[in-house]
Write an enzyme that holds these catalytic residues in place. Structure first.
Site, PDB file in Angstrom:
ATOM      1  N   LYS A  22       0.842  -1.213   0.000  1.00 52.39           N
ATOM      2  CA  LYS A  22       0.000   0.000   0.000  1.00 52.39           C
ATOM      3  C   LYS A  22       0.868   1.250   0.000  1.00 52.39           C
ATOM      4  O   LYS A  22       0.654   2.167  -0.795  1.00 52.39           O
ATOM      5  CB  LYS A  22      -0.889  -0.003   1.232  1.00 52.39           C
ATOM      6  CG  LYS A  22      -1.545   1.343   1.540  1.00 52.39           C
ATOM      7  CD  LYS A  22      -2.464   1.311   2.735  1.00 52.39           C
ATOM      8  CE  LYS A  22      -1.785   1.603   4.027  1.00 52.39           C
ATOM      9  NZ  LYS A  22      -1.524   3.020   4.308  1.00 52.39           N
ATOM     10  N   ASN A  23       1.884   1.277   0.843  1.00 55.01           N
ATOM     11  CA  ASN A  23       2.651   2.525   1.024  1.00 55.01           C
ATOM     12  C   ASN A  23       3.675   2.775  -0.068  1.00 55.01           C
ATOM     13  O   ASN A  23       4.379   3.775  -0.031  1.00 55.01           O
ATOM     14  CB  ASN A  23       3.297   2.556   2.407  1.00 55.01           C
ATOM     15  CG  ASN A  23       2.240   2.735   3.497  1.00 55.01           C
ATOM     16  OD1 ASN A  23       1.075   3.029   3.190  1.00 55.01           O
ATOM     17  ND2 ASN A  23       2.617   2.504   4.740  1.00 55.01           N
ATOM     18  N   ARG A  93      -4.703  10.690   4.546  1.00 56.47           N
ATOM     19  CA  ARG A  93      -3.627  11.669   4.735  1.00 56.47           C
ATOM     20  C   ARG A  93      -2.613  11.607   3.605  1.00 56.47           C
ATOM     21  O   ARG A  93      -1.972  12.596   3.269  1.00 56.47           O
ATOM     22  CB  ARG A  93      -2.867  11.406   6.026  1.00 56.47           C
ATOM     23  CG  ARG A  93      -3.633  11.191   7.267  1.00 56.47           C
ATOM     24  CD  ARG A  93      -2.669  10.910   8.375  1.00 56.47           C
ATOM     25  NE  ARG A  93      -1.492  11.753   8.235  1.00 56.47           N
ATOM     26  CZ  ARG A  93      -1.477  13.048   8.502  1.00 56.47           C
ATOM     27  NH1 ARG A  93      -2.589  13.639   8.866  1.00 56.47           N
ATOM     28  NH2 ARG A  93      -0.394  13.752   8.363  1.00 56.47           N
ATOM     29  N   CYS A 117      -4.635  12.912  13.145  1.00 51.97           N
ATOM     30  CA  CYS A 117      -5.308  11.613  12.957  1.00 51.97           C
ATOM     31  C   CYS A 117      -5.197  10.869  14.278  1.00 51.97           C
ATOM     32  O   CYS A 117      -4.566  11.326  15.218  1.00 51.97           O
ATOM     33  CB  CYS A 117      -4.706  10.859  11.783  1.00 51.97           C
ATOM     34  SG  CYS A 117      -3.337   9.830  12.225  1.00 51.97           S
ATOM     35  N   ARG A 122       0.831  14.428  13.353  1.00 46.17           N
ATOM     36  CA  ARG A 122       1.302  14.154  11.976  1.00 46.17           C
ATOM     37  C   ARG A 122       1.349  15.430  11.125  1.00 46.17           C
ATOM     38  O   ARG A 122       0.689  15.569  10.114  1.00 46.17           O
ATOM     39  CB  ARG A 122       0.453  13.067  11.332  1.00 46.17           C
ATOM     40  CG  ARG A 122       0.554  11.772  12.130  1.00 46.17           C
ATOM     41  CD  ARG A 122      -0.179  10.632  11.525  1.00 46.17           C
ATOM     42  NE  ARG A 122       0.526  10.130  10.342  1.00 46.17           N
ATOM     43  CZ  ARG A 122       0.013   9.139   9.602  1.00 46.17           C
ATOM     44  NH1 ARG A 122      -1.148   8.624   9.911  1.00 46.17           N
ATOM     45  NH2 ARG A 122       0.659   8.707   8.534  1.00 46.17           N
ATOM     46  N   ASP A 306       4.734   0.327  12.113  1.00 48.98           N
ATOM     47  CA  ASP A 306       3.512  -0.312  11.600  1.00 48.98           C
ATOM     48  C   ASP A 306       3.384  -1.764  12.040  1.00 48.98           C
ATOM     49  O   ASP A 306       2.372  -2.404  11.766  1.00 48.98           O
ATOM     50  CB  ASP A 306       3.464  -0.245  10.066  1.00 48.98           C
ATOM     51  CG  ASP A 306       3.275   1.178   9.594  1.00 48.98           C
ATOM     52  OD1 ASP A 306       3.439   1.429   8.390  1.00 48.98           O
ATOM     53  OD2 ASP A 306       2.992   2.061  10.434  1.00 48.98           O
ATOM     54  N   VAL A 328       8.051   6.702  17.131  1.00 49.51           N
ATOM     55  CA  VAL A 328       7.758   7.423  15.883  1.00 49.51           C
ATOM     56  C   VAL A 328       6.522   8.299  16.014  1.00 49.51           C
ATOM     57  O   VAL A 328       6.519   9.470  15.631  1.00 49.51           O
ATOM     58  CB  VAL A 328       7.614   6.437  14.699  1.00 49.51           C
ATOM     59  CG1 VAL A 328       7.199   7.156  13.429  1.00 49.51           C
ATOM     60  CG2 VAL A 328       8.908   5.665  14.494  1.00 49.51           C
ATOM     61  N   ARG A 398      -8.504  -0.494   4.794  1.00 45.71           N
ATOM     62  CA  ARG A 398      -7.648   0.506   4.168  1.00 45.71           C
ATOM     63  C   ARG A 398      -6.297  -0.097   3.802  1.00 45.71           C
ATOM     64  O   ARG A 398      -5.625   0.357   2.889  1.00 45.71           O
ATOM     65  CB  ARG A 398      -7.425   1.677   5.129  1.00 45.71           C
ATOM     66  CG  ARG A 398      -8.681   2.448   5.448  1.00 45.71           C
ATOM     67  CD  ARG A 398      -8.343   3.698   6.177  1.00 45.71           C
ATOM     68  NE  ARG A 398      -7.266   4.412   5.519  1.00 45.71           N
ATOM     69  CZ  ARG A 398      -6.621   5.447   6.043  1.00 45.71           C
ATOM     70  NH1 ARG A 398      -6.958   5.874   7.242  1.00 45.71           N
ATOM     71  NH2 ARG A 398      -5.663   6.069   5.402  1.00 45.71           N
TER      72      ARG A 398
HETATM   73  C1  EPZ Z   1       4.279   6.830   6.478  1.00 42.87           C
HETATM   74  O1  EPZ Z   1       3.516   7.852   7.086  1.00 42.87           O
HETATM   75  C2  EPZ Z   1       3.334   5.661   6.306  1.00 42.87           C
HETATM   76  N1  EPZ Z   1       2.241   6.042   5.421  1.00 42.87           N
HETATM   77  C3  EPZ Z   1       2.795   5.230   7.679  1.00 42.87           C
HETATM   78  O2  EPZ Z   1       1.998   4.082   7.482  1.00 42.87           O
HETATM   79  C4  EPZ Z   1       3.979   4.849   8.571  1.00 42.87           C
HETATM   80  O3  EPZ Z   1       3.497   4.513   9.848  1.00 42.87           O
HETATM   81  C5  EPZ Z   1       4.938   6.037   8.665  1.00 42.87           C
HETATM   82  O4  EPZ Z   1       5.365   6.439   7.340  1.00 42.87           O
HETATM   83  C6  EPZ Z   1       6.188   5.714   9.475  1.00 42.87           C
HETATM   84  O5  EPZ Z   1       6.848   4.630   8.911  1.00 42.87           O
HETATM   85  C7  EPZ Z   1       2.462   6.083   4.078  1.00 42.87           C
HETATM   86  O6  EPZ Z   1       3.564   5.837   3.603  1.00 42.87           O
HETATM   87  C8  EPZ Z   1       1.298   6.445   3.220  1.00 42.87           C
HETATM   88  P1  EPZ Z   1       6.299  10.126   8.663  1.00 42.87           P
HETATM   89  P2  EPZ Z   1       4.101   9.352   7.155  1.00 42.87           P
HETATM   90  O7  EPZ Z   1       6.161  11.407   7.939  1.00 42.87           O
HETATM   91  O8  EPZ Z   1       4.989   9.615   5.999  1.00 42.87           O
HETATM   92  C9  EPZ Z   1       6.825  13.402  11.969  1.00 42.87           C
HETATM   93  C10 EPZ Z   1       0.148   2.718   7.762  1.00 42.87           C
HETATM   94  O9  EPZ Z   1      -0.237   2.145   8.768  1.00 42.87           O
HETATM   95  N2  EPZ Z   1       6.713  14.388  10.887  1.00 42.87           N
HETATM   96  O10 EPZ Z   1       7.458   9.228   8.343  1.00 42.87           O
HETATM   97  O11 EPZ Z   1       2.962  10.265   7.399  1.00 42.87           O
HETATM   98  C11 EPZ Z   1       5.502  12.683  12.219  1.00 42.87           C
HETATM   99  O12 EPZ Z   1       4.689  13.428  13.101  1.00 42.87           O
HETATM  100  C12 EPZ Z   1       0.608   4.154   7.839  1.00 42.87           C
HETATM  101  O13 EPZ Z   1       0.261   2.203   6.622  1.00 42.87           O
HETATM  102  C13 EPZ Z   1       6.905  15.736  11.172  1.00 42.87           C
HETATM  103  O14 EPZ Z   1       7.155  16.119  12.319  1.00 42.87           O
HETATM  104  O15 EPZ Z   1       4.993   9.272   8.453  1.00 42.87           O
HETATM  105  C14 EPZ Z   1       5.937  11.380  12.843  1.00 42.87           C
HETATM  106  O16 EPZ Z   1       6.126  11.561  14.220  1.00 42.87           O
HETATM  107  C15 EPZ Z   1       0.343   4.717   9.207  1.00 42.87           C
HETATM  108  N3  EPZ Z   1       6.812  16.647  10.167  1.00 42.87           N
HETATM  109  C16 EPZ Z   1       7.306  11.114  12.186  1.00 42.87           C
HETATM  110  O17 EPZ Z   1       7.713  12.354  11.591  1.00 42.87           O
HETATM  111  C17 EPZ Z   1       6.540  16.274   8.871  1.00 42.87           C
HETATM  112  O18 EPZ Z   1       6.485  17.147   7.989  1.00 42.87           O
HETATM  113  C18 EPZ Z   1       7.285  10.077  11.085  1.00 42.87           C
HETATM  114  O19 EPZ Z   1       6.217  10.421  10.222  1.00 42.87           O
HETATM  115  C19 EPZ Z   1       6.367  14.902   8.596  1.00 42.87           C
HETATM  116  C20 EPZ Z   1       6.462  13.979   9.615  1.00 42.87           C
END
Ligand code: EPZ
Length: 419
Positions: A22-23, A93, A117, A122, A306, A328, A398
């Site tokens: 998916k991702n 998102r 969320c 996020r 995840d 995370v 999802r």
């Molecule tokens: C991706 O989300 C995945 N989604 C998530 O999978 C996964 O849990 C996550 O990466 C971590 O591996 C997709 O790829 C569509 P991040 P993402 O930006 O990119 C902070 C699932 O279950 N952050 O790597 O949104 C954030 O708050 C989903 O399939 C900022 O501070 O995650 C978090 O604490 C859930 N500022 C950390 O970084 C930003 O601009 C990691 O978030 C962006 C992120």
């Protein structure tokens, strides 16, 4: 509202085929916005988030047709809109991933702020910081990000945290920028690598993907792609944990063992016997109860967030005490109070949950709250005595294609109830 009903106590046995990731599918579908040429993607799973993405791209003017069961054909000949509306972004998102491609393709993009969320705030500040470094003018107006740029310029972007979709957004934007972009502290997830590999087949010049420094030299234009997405490591990991929890023996096929090192290491620590081949992984628990393991989530190649909920469920019935620490996201323990309804002995302490394994859990009605938490409740239902009913399974749809059919194939007593 659909629910999933499980009668626990059966060890899982057999073989299950893993669906496309998916991702990786989501950013690769968005990458079709970067070109007016035809794009084709194979191995696409039937998931709610994929349908939402196709709806979003369709609204923007991308022509989309479905090939055979797992194939999607797209062409963004003329874009009809530069906006990703709140109605769609609030349900997914990952819609934020149209920002980089739209901005690079046509110099303007309006994307609703995703908002928080269930698992945390996020924010997307790092996405915006990267695009600003590349010369974009970014305003936030009435809940929408409005980004403009005549033509983005290559820049050096240092990410405060290794954001997955932030890395993907900046990488996609950089493929059409004027000059070279270097992303420092880039995310190294296999899904980021798969997106980069797909972009390279479109003619993009990218190196360093899979490390924490990715270099992209922009092009005037990109060709289309004909690509097959990699298997979903989180789906594979989820089925392997189900086998470990039920004391069974399961082989996951069409999988990528090399993307699951941290998870396989923890399953061996829990007492599982693991064998791997080119594209399969077999876990044999031999009827044994798993041993408790300590887990701390981290960006790839660390232990994936995840898979955190699934290991919390495993520890709930393991021998001994396990500590699961989430680094995370700030609120990814909603499954804890649901597992406690099954009799699990676990307590939250800051960003960790201390779990004393129980000989048995007792089935009960449960409520899913987010994608991976709902999978963990299904896993707990597989071992709980009696009947467990998980409500609000739209969360699970999802990210997992036909999870109850795949589990039934492995011998689980599980069915979906509608209405
Ligand atoms: C991706 O989300 C995945 N989604 C998530 O999978 C996964 O849990 C996550 O990466 C971590 O591996 C997709 O790829 C569509 P991040 P993402 O930006 O990119 C902070 C699932 O279950 N952050 O790597 O949104 C954030 O708050 C989903 O399939 C900022 O501070 O995650 C978090 O604490 C859930 N500022 C950390 O970084 C930003 O601009 C990691 O978030 C962006 C992120």
């Amino acid at each position: 509202m659909a629910r999933i009903q499980i009668a626990g106590g059966r060890p899982l046995q057999g073989t299950v085929e893993i669906s496309g990731a998916k991702n990786a599918v989501l950013p690769i579908l968005m990458a079709s916005l970067l070109t007016d040429q035809p794009c084709g993607l194979s191995g696409v799973p039937h998931l709610k988030d994929v349908t939402t993405t196709m709806e979003l791209l369709g609204q923007m003017g991308v022509e989309i047709s479905l090939g055979d069961r797992f194939r999607v054909e797209m062409q963004a000949r003329e874009l009809a809109s530069d906006t990703a509306p709140y109605e769609l972004v609030k349900t997914m998102r990952a819609s934020i991933l149209v920002l980089g491609p739209l901005l690079a393709r046509q110099g303007v993009a309006k994307v609703s702020l995703p908002g928080g969320c269930a698992i945390g705030a996020r924010p997307v500040d790092l996405h915006l910081k990267g695009l600003k470094a590349m010369g974009a003018d970014i305003q936030v107006d009435a809940g929408y990000i409005v980004a403009r740029a005549e033509r983005l310029k290559g820049a050096r972007v240092v990410l405060d945290t290794a954001t997955v979709t932030g890395t993907e957004n900046i990488m996609m934007a950089a493929t059409l920028a004027d000059g070279t972009t270097v992303i420092e502290n880039a995310a190294q997830e296999p899904e980021v690598v798969d997106l980069a590999e797909c972009l390279i087949t479109m003619g993009a010049e990218i190196s360093g993907h899979g490390t924490n420094t990715i270099t992209i030299t922009g092009r005037e234009r990109l060709a289309g792609y004909d690509y097959r997405v990699l298997p979903d490591r989180i789906e594979a990991g989820t089925f392997l944990v189900a086998a470990a929890m039920t004391g069974g023996c399961v082989r996951v096929t069409r999988a990528r063992p090399d993307t699951l090192d941290a998870v396989l290491g923890k399953l061996e620590e829990a007492g599982a016997e693991i064998t791997v081949g080119e594209d399969w992984i077999e876990l044999d628990m031999g009827g044994r109860r798993p041993k408790a393991v300590n887990v701390t989530t981290a960006p790839y190649p660390g232990f994936p967030t995840d898979m955190q909920a699934q290991f919390t469920a495993l520890n709930a019935i393991a021998e001994g005490t396990g500590v699961v620490r989430e680094t995370v996201f700030e609120n990814r323990f909603m499954h804890v109070q649901e597992l406690q309804r099954l009799g699990a002995d676990m307590r939250l302490e800051g960003n960790a949950v201390i779990i004393r394994g129980m000989e048995k859990l007792t089935g009960a009605p449960l409520m899913a709250t987010d994608l991976r938490a709902s999978a963990c409740l299904v896993l707990a239902g597989l071992v709980a005595e009696g009947e467990t009913v998980v409500d609000r399974v739209y969360h699970i749809d999802r990210g997992y294609e036909n999870i109850e059919e795949k589990l039934r194939q492995l011998g689980a007593d599980i069915r979906r109830m509608t209405g």
